[in-house]
Design a protein around this motif. Structure first.
Motif, PDB file in Angstrom:
ATOM      1  N   ASN A  69     -10.421  -2.696   7.919  1.00  0.00           N
ATOM      2  CA  ASN A  69     -10.555  -3.837   7.029  1.00  0.00           C
ATOM      3  C   ASN A  69      -9.222  -4.192   6.405  1.00  0.00           C
ATOM      4  OD1 ASN A  69     -13.578  -4.205   6.943  1.00  0.00           O
ATOM      5  ND2 ASN A  69     -13.442  -2.072   6.273  1.00  0.00           N
ATOM      6  N   GLU A  70      -8.899  -5.470   6.415  1.00  0.00           N
ATOM      7  CA  GLU A  70      -7.739  -6.033   5.740  1.00  0.00           C
ATOM      8  C   GLU A  70      -6.483  -5.205   5.971  1.00  0.00           C
ATOM      9  OE1 GLU A  70      -8.639  -6.995   1.685  1.00  0.00           O
ATOM     10  OE2 GLU A  70     -10.487  -8.023   2.220  1.00  0.00           O
ATOM     11  N   ASN A  71      -6.015  -4.455   4.964  1.00  0.00           N
ATOM     12  CA  ASN A  71      -4.707  -3.805   5.065  1.00  0.00           C
ATOM     13  C   ASN A  71      -4.639  -2.704   6.110  1.00  0.00           C
ATOM     14  OD1 ASN A  71      -3.930  -5.465   2.997  1.00  0.00           O
ATOM     15  ND2 ASN A  71      -4.113  -3.907   1.403  1.00  0.00           N
ATOM     16  N   ASP A  72      -5.788  -2.109   6.479  1.00  0.00           N
ATOM     17  CA  ASP A  72      -5.740  -0.992   7.426  1.00  0.00           C
ATOM     18  C   ASP A  72      -6.333  -1.372   8.777  1.00  0.00           C
ATOM     19  OD1 ASP A  72      -8.339  -1.238   6.628  1.00  0.00           O
ATOM     20  OD2 ASP A  72      -8.644   0.883   6.140  1.00  0.00           O
ATOM     21  N   SER A  73      -6.395  -2.646   9.096  1.00  0.00           N
ATOM     22  CA  SER A  73      -6.978  -3.064  10.363  1.00  0.00           C
ATOM     23  C   SER A  73      -6.064  -2.728  11.540  1.00  0.00           C
ATOM     24  CB  SER A  73      -7.280  -4.570  10.346  1.00  0.00           C
ATOM     25  OG  SER A  73      -6.100  -5.303  10.094  1.00  0.00           O
ATOM     26  N   ARG A  74      -6.669  -2.315  12.661  1.00  0.00           N
ATOM     27  CA  ARG A  74      -5.976  -2.049  13.918  1.00  0.00           C
ATOM     28  C   ARG A  74      -6.866  -2.517  15.062  1.00  0.00           C
ATOM     29  NH1 ARG A  74      -1.597   1.533  13.586  1.00  0.00           N
ATOM     30  NH2 ARG A  74      -1.149   0.669  15.658  1.00  0.00           N
ATOM     31  N   LEU A  75      -6.386  -2.347  16.289  1.00  0.00           N
ATOM     32  CA  LEU A  75      -7.163  -2.729  17.462  1.00  0.00           C
ATOM     33  C   LEU A  75      -7.760  -1.508  18.138  1.00  0.00           C
ATOM     34  CD1 LEU A  75      -4.850  -5.382  19.186  1.00  0.00           C
ATOM     35  CD2 LEU A  75      -6.719  -5.776  17.567  1.00  0.00           C
ATOM     36  N   PRO A 104      -4.004 -11.222   3.718  1.00  0.00           N
ATOM     37  CA  PRO A 104      -4.691 -10.989   2.444  1.00  0.00           C
ATOM     38  C   PRO A 104      -4.366  -9.617   1.869  1.00  0.00           C
ATOM     39  CG  PRO A 104      -6.197 -11.910   4.074  1.00  0.00           C
ATOM     40  CD  PRO A 104      -4.942 -11.534   4.811  1.00  0.00           C
ATOM     41  N   CYS A 105      -4.271  -9.565   0.568  1.00  0.00           N
ATOM     42  CA  CYS A 105      -4.008  -8.304  -0.136  1.00  0.00           C
ATOM     43  C   CYS A 105      -5.298  -7.863  -0.830  1.00  0.00           C
ATOM     44  CB  CYS A 105      -2.887  -8.501  -1.158  1.00  0.00           C
ATOM     45  SG  CYS A 105      -2.162  -6.966  -1.780  1.00  0.00           S
ATOM     46  N   GLN A 141      -4.518 -10.418  11.888  1.00  0.00           N
ATOM     47  CA  GLN A 141      -3.280  -9.943  11.281  1.00  0.00           C
ATOM     48  C   GLN A 141      -3.322  -8.428  11.145  1.00  0.00           C
ATOM     49  OE1 GLN A 141      -2.789 -12.390   7.704  1.00  0.00           O
ATOM     50  NE2 GLN A 141      -1.308 -13.598   8.847  1.00  0.00           N
ATOM     51  N   ILE A 142      -2.309  -7.792  11.702  1.00  0.00           N
ATOM     52  CA  ILE A 142      -2.183  -6.336  11.653  1.00  0.00           C
ATOM     53  C   ILE A 142      -0.808  -6.010  11.091  1.00  0.00           C
ATOM     54  CG2 ILE A 142      -2.129  -4.215  13.009  1.00  0.00           C
ATOM     55  CD1 ILE A 142      -4.052  -5.547  14.968  1.00  0.00           C
ATOM     56  N   GLY A 143      -0.790  -5.400   9.949  1.00  0.00           N
ATOM     57  CA  GLY A 143       0.481  -5.094   9.301  1.00  0.00           C
ATOM     58  C   GLY A 143       1.304  -6.338   9.007  1.00  0.00           C
ATOM     59  N   GLY A 144       0.634  -7.464   8.726  1.00  0.00           N
ATOM     60  CA  GLY A 144       1.343  -8.696   8.431  1.00  0.00           C
ATOM     61  C   GLY A 144       1.829  -9.447   9.655  1.00  0.00           C
ATOM     62  N   VAL A 145       1.453  -8.979  10.852  1.00  0.00           N
ATOM     63  CA  VAL A 145       1.875  -9.615  12.105  1.00  0.00           C
ATOM     64  C   VAL A 145       0.665 -10.268  12.767  1.00  0.00           C
ATOM     65  CG1 VAL A 145       2.849  -9.214  14.398  1.00  0.00           C
ATOM     66  CG2 VAL A 145       3.747  -7.961  12.426  1.00  0.00           C
ATOM     67  N   ASN A 146       0.832 -11.495  13.225  1.00  0.00           N
ATOM     68  CA  ASN A 146      -0.238 -12.165  13.954  1.00  0.00           C
ATOM     69  C   ASN A 146      -0.350 -11.595  15.363  1.00  0.00           C
ATOM     70  OD1 ASN A 146      -0.712 -13.888  11.791  1.00  0.00           O
ATOM     71  ND2 ASN A 146       0.720 -15.422  12.538  1.00  0.00           N
ATOM     72  N   GLN A 166       0.839  -1.202   0.000  1.00  0.00           N
ATOM     73  CA  GLN A 166       0.000   0.000   0.000  1.00  0.00           C
ATOM     74  C   GLN A 166       0.875   1.253   0.000  1.00  0.00           C
ATOM     75  OE1 GLN A 166      -3.664   0.317   0.006  1.00  0.00           O
ATOM     76  NE2 GLN A 166      -2.770   2.246  -0.697  1.00  0.00           N
ATOM     77  N   TYR A 167       1.949   1.222   0.778  1.00  0.00           N
ATOM     78  CA  TYR A 167       2.888   2.340   0.808  1.00  0.00           C
ATOM     79  C   TYR A 167       3.519   2.552  -0.575  1.00  0.00           C
ATOM     80  CZ  TYR A 167       7.402   4.644   1.638  1.00  0.00           C
ATOM     81  OH  TYR A 167       8.497   5.465   1.555  1.00  0.00           O
TER      82      TYR A 167
END
Length: 376
Positions: free
Chosen positions: A314-320, A208-209, A283-288, A187-188
């Protein structure tokens, strides 16, 4: 067997050591940037400034990954303390039969997954055929996890290709580059690159991408995006070059002979779609990240009685996000919020850290007593 050279080992150790220090300190603010690492960089005083506890932890991680205990030289890591020394020790003492990877989760207990060099080479041989026209590997992924190791250490060695780090080399992309990264970094790249040079291909994995992101990258002349499905436990399982199609199982694997971390929809014995994880990780930023473990960790703060964690985005921009119930006798105030926020920053990694805090008298629950979502 693939024979790693010292430059490959250096790449992996830099990634492994930097990740270890970042986890120990919950921040990378005071850690030497990886681009500054050299063979002469001290692991301790005058270099990475690892203290005695960090040194033991780093030496243990290196020894475990390369199975140095089998050659009996793992204690050399405590005697010789420059990065070049460690590269030499690994080069001389690493196992020629197996290598051990850790799961990428930032919370929960990491699992250590052993893979034979025979299986590593089998997978790499397949990737080498697929990416046979590549002229250079451009790495934008950590080299000590299995995905990064396969594509930025083992594959370039197998194919005899040069490899460079995109974020630190200051080199421009070139025709024929194979760019290896993960969705958040893709995304960057999509945000900063107007168009890709001729015959540049991409590889993505770890989470997922978004289809929209892949379409945008292709519109900007990325020749092809290959999605790899796999895990630390299994290694690579399958791939696809078209995001509208299912993944294809690698030819040497059998559907019923592998233990997958996700629930699957199988179209037939060789084509599948991943649905959701079985272990509760997100998964957040590719980290479990394990939300329950994050909630438990936040609950250890003396001002926090109870904590609930939910995923937003959602997906690529998910956070907690977090819902916090304060301890008895503690009243909400801006100062309380600020103190807890500062504690989160020093005790949680970036993927673990909630980006939204909601305070209340009780965590929202439904009629069945189960935690439910809340508005922010």
């Amino acid at each position: 067997m693939i024979s790693l050279e010292k430059s490959d080992i250096f790449r992996v150790l830099v990634s492994l050591i930097h990740a270890g220090l970042k986890k120990s300190r919950c921040s990378s603010d005071d850690i030497l940037p990886t681009a500054s690492y050299t063979d002469k960089t001290p692991i301790t005083v005058g270099g990475l400034e690892a203290d005695s506890i960090e040194l033991l932890s780093l030496a243990g991680a290196v020894s475990r990954m390369f199975c140095l205990h089998e050659s009996g030289i793992e204690d050399y890591l405590l005697r010789y303390k420059t990065l070049g020394d460690w590269v030499e020790i690994v080069h001389q003492g690493m196992s020629r039969e197996k290598i051990v990877f850790s799961t990428s989760g930032s919370t929960g207990s990491p699992k250590f997954c052993t893979h034979s060099w025979q299986n590593i080479e089998r997978e790499i041989a397949g990737h080498a055929r697929i990416f046979a026209n590549s002229r250079r590997i451009v790495a934008a992924v950590a080299a000590h996890h299995i995905y990064g190791f396969l594509f930025t250490a083992a594959l370039p060695r197998y194919m005899n290709l040069p490899v460079c780090d995109y974020c630190s080399s200051q080199q421009k992309l070139m025709p024929g580059d194979l760019i290896v990264s993960f969705p958040l970094y893709w995304q960057y790249l999509n945000d900063i690159i107007s168009h890709f040079p001729e015959d540049c291909c991409g590889v993505t994995s770890t989470s997922p991408c978004k289809p929209d992101l892949i379409r945008s990258l292709i519109f900007k002349r990325l020749c092809r995006m290959t999605e790899i499905y796999g895990s630390s436990e299994t290694g690579g399982v399958g791939l696809r070059h078209d995001h509208t199609q299912p993944y294809q199982l690698f030819s040497y694997l059998k559907k019923d002979a592998i233990c997958l971390m996700d629930e699957m929809i199988w179209e037939d014995d060789t084509h599948f779609y991943p649905v959701r994880r079985k272990d509760g990780a997100v998964q957040i930023g590719g980290v479990n990240v394990f939300p329950d473990a994050v909630a438990q960790k936040i609950s250890t703060h003396p001002s926090v009685k109870e904590c609930g964690i939910r995923l937003i985005g959602n997906e690529n921009d998910s956070r907690l996000k977090a819902f916090i119930v304060l301890s008895d006798g503690i009243s909400y105030s801006p100062e309380t919020r600020r103190a807890i926020s500062e504690w989160l920053y020093t005790h949680l990694s970036a993927p673990e850290r909630p980006v939204s805090l909601t305070f209340g008298a009780a965590i929202p629950r439904n009629d069945m007593g189960k935690e439910q979502d809340w508005e922010i």
